[in-house]
Design an enzyme around this catalytic site. Structure first.
Site, short mmCIF file in Angstrom:
data_model
loop_
_atom_site.label_atom_id
_atom_site.label_comp_id
_atom_site.label_asym_id
_atom_site.label_seq_id
_atom_site.Cartn_x
_atom_site.Cartn_y
_atom_site.Cartn_z
N GLU A 237 0.80 -1.24 0.00
CA GLU A 237 0.00 0.00 0.00
C GLU A 237 0.83 1.28 0.00
O GLU A 237 0.63 2.16 0.84
CB GLU A 237 -0.94 0.00 1.22
CG GLU A 237 -1.84 -1.22 1.25
CD GLU A 237 -2.75 -1.29 2.49
OE1 GLU A 237 -2.51 -0.54 3.44
OE2 GLU A 237 -3.69 -2.10 2.47
N GLU A 342 -5.73 -10.98 -1.33
CA GLU A 342 -6.60 -10.83 -0.15
C GLU A 342 -8.06 -10.83 -0.57
O GLU A 342 -8.88 -10.09 -0.03
CB GLU A 342 -6.27 -9.51 0.58
CG GLU A 342 -4.81 -9.37 0.96
CD GLU A 342 -4.48 -8.10 1.74
OE1 GLU A 342 -5.41 -7.44 2.24
OE2 GLU A 342 -3.29 -7.77 1.84
C1 GLA Z 1 -4.90 -4.70 4.27
C2 GLA Z 1 -3.65 -5.46 4.63
C3 GLA Z 1 -3.98 -6.77 5.26
C4 GLA Z 1 -5.05 -6.65 6.31
C5 GLA Z 1 -6.25 -5.99 5.73
C6 GLA Z 1 -7.32 -5.84 6.77
O1 GLA Z 1 -5.51 -5.17 3.15
O2 GLA Z 1 -2.80 -5.69 3.56
O3 GLA Z 1 -2.84 -7.29 5.87
O4 GLA Z 1 -4.56 -5.92 7.39
O5 GLA Z 1 -5.87 -4.70 5.29
O6 GLA Z 1 -7.56 -7.04 7.44
#
Ligand code: GLA
Length: 433
Positions: A237, A342
């Site tokens: 990020e 994710e």
């Molecule tokens: C982001 C992070 C993850 C996690 C999510 C929330 O996407 O990359 O590691 O912390 O937020 O669960």
């Protein structure tokens, strides 16, 4: 009164007391039977009803069945225990393997503490990301760092337990994450690790960064996890939708080139077989920003310092899937590997979750089906280099976005229509359009 009359009166009184007592007890008993055991007033919100349904209602109905069986059935007749976990014989990881891919999930220790949950993860998935266990705030030890005058990495017991479990169950491992603006202790950027002092110089921070990254890979090697490790989110990020770099402590102290160093150090210390990833969210809105950032991550010979782009894929059923796939295709043009790292698809839209209704679950199943189907098509045709998809969690109730019911299993470990969607099973998912 004669003695015999006296006895009669006494006997009569005792009888009367006994009758009154029995009647009183009976009326107490019948009150407790007829009193409502639970509040059925319907005042629960949809969300409360949803989150409480699977975990509480299902278990109390199982308890109810047992209690009524106990009353009605003669004690010598064995009562069949209802099994809330019928065997599922379809496996995500088998389907992904047909396309040369892994299917992963993210875990915290809760997920593997419960036998049924651990069993489900073991059967369905073959790759693991630790939800929190390998983040900087989990693995950098403050006391030791102050003592050593350098960042000291020490995996805590919880992290080791999860990694041992993953190893015992033959899981591949995605490392997540090294350089991030969240879940990173701020004291690592200050003189003497003391936030009341000034920020350290660029040189000191580069040396701390190198030491941090080196120790992570040393710890992984020393504990015997190197072979299972196949990918690492070196940075998470770091870019905004505008294309600008996020203003983080790493950037403030080191400068705009901090990511180049992070990937260079990671390449220096990671086992050769491990792919290095840049991971971020809102990929469909940040496609150009992603591409521009990635172009800066090259060595002097023009070779990328990274192997792959991680797309978090935190989606909503109201998102445009077409747009998402266009963005996948654009990023695939870099020639780098891509992974969904994710994945979860909430019902509704950002800040406005939709109801957990049958219809919305079908919409969700359709979106999962088309997304994963689109990926399989591209991978099979050789236009997309993707070796894994990770789903961010297992059951809805334990998701970080539980209100949007984003995952493949309900809280009883039962497959939702979304599971059948990923499995590309239209009929079982109830997708009739
Ligand atoms: C982001 C992070 C993850 C996690 C999510 C929330 O996407 O990359 O590691 O912390 O937020 O669960």
């Amino acid at each position: 009164m004669k003695g015999s009359d006296m006895k009669k009166v006494l006997a009569f009184s005792l009888m009367l007391i006994a009758i009154l007592c029995a009647a009183a007890c009976k009326s107490e008993e019948s009150e407790s039977i007829t009193a409502p055991a639970t509040d059925v007033s319907g005042t629960q919100s949809d969300e409360e009803a949803l989150t409480s349904f699977d975990s509480q209602e299902a278990s109390s109905s199982a308890e109810d069945i047992k209690a009524s069986d106990a009353e009605d059935t003669p004690s010598e007749t064995p009562t069949p225990t209802p099994t809330p976990f019928p065997e599922l014989t379809l496996y995500l990881r088998d389907l992904f393997a047909e396309h040369g891919m892994k299917c992963g999930t993210a875990i915290t220790s809760t997920n593997i503490t419960f036998e049924k949950s651990a069993e489900l993860i073991d059967k369905q998935f073959n790759s693991i990301t630790l939800g929190n266990g390998m983040k900087p705030d989990a693995i950098i030890n403050k006391t030791e760092s102050i003592k050593a005058g350098d960042i000291v990495v020490k995996f805590p017991m919880d992290t080791v337990n999860m990694l041992d479990w993953a190893k015992e169950h033959g899981m591949a491992l995605r490392g997540h994450t090294l350089i991030w603006h969240e879940q990173t202790p701020s004291w690592i950027f200050y003189e003497d690790f003391d936030t009341s002092k000034s920020l350290v110089s660029r040189e000191v921070m580069l040396s701390r960064m190198e030491s941090f990254i080196r120790q992570v890979f040393e710890e992984i090697e020393a504990r015997g996890y190197s072979d299972m490790l196949y990918a690492y989110d070196v940075a998470n990020e770091c870019v905004l939708e505008t294309g600008e770099l996020r203003d983080t402590k790493w950037r403030q102290v080191i400068g705009d080139d901090y990511l180049k160093y992070a990937f260079t150090y990671a390449r220096k210390y990671a086992p050769e077989h491990v792919d290095l990833y840049y991971n971020d969210y809102n990929e469909q809105q940040k496609t150009v920003a992603f591409k521009n950032l990635i172009e800066t991550l090259k060595d002097d010979n023009g070779n990328y310092l990274l192997d792959g782009i991680g797309l978090q894929a935190h989606l909503y059923t109201n998102d445009s899937l077409m747009l998402y796939l266009v963005s996948l295709d654009k990023l695939a043009e870099t020639g780098l590997k891509l992974q969904l790292t994710e994945l979860d698809i909430c019902l509704g839209s950002y800040n406005n979750y939709a109801k957990a209704s049958e219809y919305n679950f079908k919409l969700q199943a359709k979106m999962y089906m088309d997304l994963i189907g689109g990926i399989f098509e591209r991978v099979d045709a050789g236009t997309l280099n993707m070796d894994a998809v990770t789903i961010w969690g297992v059951t809805d109730g334990l998701s970080w976005r539980a209100g949007g019911s984003p995952l493949l299993f309900d809280n009883n470990y039962q497959p939702k229509p979304s599971f059948y969607g990923v499995m590309q099973m239209k009929d079982e998912a109830g997708i009739t359009w």
